[in-house]
Design an enzyme around this catalytic site. Structure first.
Site, PDB file in Angstrom:
ATOM      1  CE1 TYR A   1      38.563   6.757  43.333  1.00  0.00           C
ATOM      2  CE2 TYR A   1      40.653   5.780  44.001  1.00  0.00           C
ATOM      3  CZ  TYR A   1      39.395   5.656  43.434  1.00  0.00           C
ATOM      4  OH  TYR A   1      38.975   4.428  42.968  1.00  0.00           O
TER       5      TYR A   1
ATOM      6  CB  SER B   1      40.157   1.987  45.846  1.00  0.00           C
ATOM      7  OG  SER B   1      41.415   2.114  45.218  1.00  0.00           O
TER       8      SER B   1
HETATM    9  P1  NAD Z   1      33.772   3.548  35.267  1.00  0.00           P
HETATM   10  O1  NAD Z   1      34.030   5.016  35.134  1.00  0.00           O
HETATM   11  O2  NAD Z   1      34.111   2.624  34.173  1.00  0.00           O
HETATM   12  O3  NAD Z   1      32.252   3.299  35.695  1.00  0.00           O
HETATM   13  C1  NAD Z   1      31.677   4.047  36.750  1.00  0.00           C
HETATM   14  C2  NAD Z   1      30.183   4.134  36.545  1.00  0.00           C
HETATM   15  O4  NAD Z   1      29.632   4.904  37.644  1.00  0.00           O
HETATM   16  C3  NAD Z   1      29.789   4.856  35.249  1.00  0.00           C
HETATM   17  O5  NAD Z   1      28.822   4.108  34.543  1.00  0.00           O
HETATM   18  C4  NAD Z   1      29.229   6.184  35.731  1.00  0.00           C
HETATM   19  O6  NAD Z   1      28.197   6.707  34.897  1.00  0.00           O
HETATM   20  C5  NAD Z   1      28.679   5.807  37.112  1.00  0.00           C
HETATM   21  N1  NAD Z   1      28.532   6.973  37.979  1.00  0.00           N
HETATM   22  C6  NAD Z   1      29.408   7.995  38.148  1.00  0.00           C
HETATM   23  N2  NAD Z   1      28.874   8.912  38.982  1.00  0.00           N
HETATM   24  C7  NAD Z   1      27.636   8.455  39.335  1.00  0.00           C
HETATM   25  C8  NAD Z   1      26.605   8.964  40.163  1.00  0.00           C
HETATM   26  N3  NAD Z   1      26.708  10.155  40.780  1.00  0.00           N
HETATM   27  N4  NAD Z   1      25.475   8.229  40.317  1.00  0.00           N
HETATM   28  C9  NAD Z   1      25.333   7.038  39.678  1.00  0.00           C
HETATM   29  N5  NAD Z   1      26.275   6.516  38.861  1.00  0.00           N
HETATM   30  C10 NAD Z   1      27.414   7.226  38.702  1.00  0.00           C
HETATM   31  O7  NAD Z   1      34.556   3.147  36.598  1.00  0.00           O
HETATM   32  P2  NAD Z   1      35.046   1.722  37.173  1.00  0.00           P
HETATM   33  O8  NAD Z   1      36.492   1.645  36.945  1.00  0.00           O
HETATM   34  O9  NAD Z   1      34.145   0.631  36.790  1.00  0.00           O
HETATM   35  O10 NAD Z   1      34.861   2.061  38.731  1.00  0.00           O
HETATM   36  C11 NAD Z   1      33.828   1.516  39.514  1.00  0.00           C
HETATM   37  C12 NAD Z   1      34.237   1.648  40.964  1.00  0.00           C
HETATM   38  O11 NAD Z   1      35.474   0.974  41.177  1.00  0.00           O
HETATM   39  C13 NAD Z   1      34.453   3.090  41.444  1.00  0.00           C
HETATM   40  O12 NAD Z   1      33.942   3.228  42.753  1.00  0.00           O
HETATM   41  C14 NAD Z   1      35.951   3.229  41.436  1.00  0.00           C
HETATM   42  O13 NAD Z   1      36.405   4.207  42.345  1.00  0.00           O
HETATM   43  C15 NAD Z   1      36.372   1.838  41.842  1.00  0.00           C
HETATM   44  N6  NAD Z   1      37.728   1.444  41.499  1.00  0.00           N
HETATM   45  C16 NAD Z   1      38.138   1.382  40.201  1.00  0.00           C
HETATM   46  C17 NAD Z   1      39.441   0.995  39.914  1.00  0.00           C
HETATM   47  C18 NAD Z   1      39.959   0.899  38.486  1.00  0.00           C
HETATM   48  O14 NAD Z   1      41.172   0.722  38.302  1.00  0.00           O
HETATM   49  N7  NAD Z   1      39.122   0.985  37.485  1.00  0.00           N
HETATM   50  C19 NAD Z   1      40.310   0.661  40.953  1.00  0.00           C
HETATM   51  C20 NAD Z   1      39.860   0.729  42.263  1.00  0.00           C
HETATM   52  C21 NAD Z   1      38.553   1.116  42.528  1.00  0.00           C
END
Ligand code: NAD
Length: 253
Positions: free
Chosen positions: A157, A144
């Protein structure tokens, strides 16, 4: 850019929603067989069904990335089913806004570190030997912009995402001569459920989120997915140990 993915195999964690789902769909659209891994069965099955409805090849495997037995089984079943593992997108992650550092709890610390750091470490631990045995591969981990700089009210985080970059860089060096590349993507604010959960209580925060990106908007899941595909592709053959910001210019400020 050459995308020579056809017939190859990718595992995507957190593929039941958001960025992971978009990456799974994008891999499948390039002709890869995709193992859709997620804790959430409904979301994971939904992604696999979307891929198959579009004519692609995918299977859902339920996996909690914090559990070594689950991760070990995920990789073993991938080999049993498809015979190889070419690409891994270790993307499952959680975010908890816990206020200032002293307001966070030990449970929050353990939960965030468990998924974001231990999960990525466990995945690579069981992916790297498979890639070594077949002579190469590429791994992308989701960090991130909070792993590149500070994230007020989300210090745990932020620490977890700095750790993802540390794991990425170290593994990249260790396996560089073995034809395994390891990189990270560092999204800024992306329009996913994670983002909507954080901002639904206060729509003004959404306007603020758009404004902190020099391009004037938040990002899309497809924009992160295309960066992941690039890092896996032959076009990135000389790129390893890199943390690629996908951030509308936010880190350039
Ligand atoms: P999201 O919540 O839409 O999807 C995350 C997915 O991970 C979900 O389907 C959830 O069920 C799964 N998950 C959670 N815990 C789990 C576990 N223990 N084992 C297996 N699966 C698990 O989130 P997103 O926004 O798509 O985020 C995906 C990645 O991107 C994450 O690592 C997040 O930190 C990172 N990220 C997101 C953003 C943002 O703005 N959305 C920004 C920077 C980084």
């Amino acid at each position: 850019m050459s995308m020579t993915f056809a017939g190859h195999v990718a595992v995507v964690t957190g593929a039941g929603a958001g960025i992971g789902r978009a990456a799974a769909l994008a891999f499948a659209a390039q002709g890869l067989k995709v193992v859709v891994a997620d804790l959430d069965t409904a979301g994971g099955v939904g992604t696999a069904e979307q891929i198959m409805a579009a004519g692609g090849t995918a299977v859902f495997m339920q996996c909690d990335v914090t559990l070594e037995a689950d991760v070990k089984q995920l990789m073993a079943e991938t080999i049993n089913l498809y015979g190889r593992l070419d690409y891994a997108f270790n993307n499952a992650g959680i975010e908890i806004e816990h206020g200032r550092l002293a307001d966070g709890t030990q449970d929050e610390f353990d939960a965030i570190m468990g998924v974001n750091v231990k999960g990525v470490w466990l995945c690579m631990k069981y992916q790297l030997p498979l890639m070594l045995a077949q002579g190469g591969g590429a791994i992308v981990n989701t960090a991130s912009v909070a792993g590149l700089g500070a994230a007020p009210k989300m210090s745990i985080y932020s620490a977890s995402k700095h750790a993802v970059i540390g794991l990425t860089r170290s593994a990249a060096i260790e396996y560089a001569r073995k034809h395994i590349r390891v990189n990270a993507v560092c999204p800024a604010v992306i329009d996913t459920d994670m983002f909507r959960r954080a901002y639904e209580l206060d729509p003004r925060k959404a306007d603020y989120a758009a404004a902190v990106h020099p391009v004037g908007r938040i990002g899309t899941v497809e924009e992160v997915a295309s960066a992941v595909l690039y890092l896996c592709s032959d076009g990135a053959a000389f790129t390893t140990g890199h943390a690629l910001a996908v951030d509308g210019g936010a880190m350039a400020i």
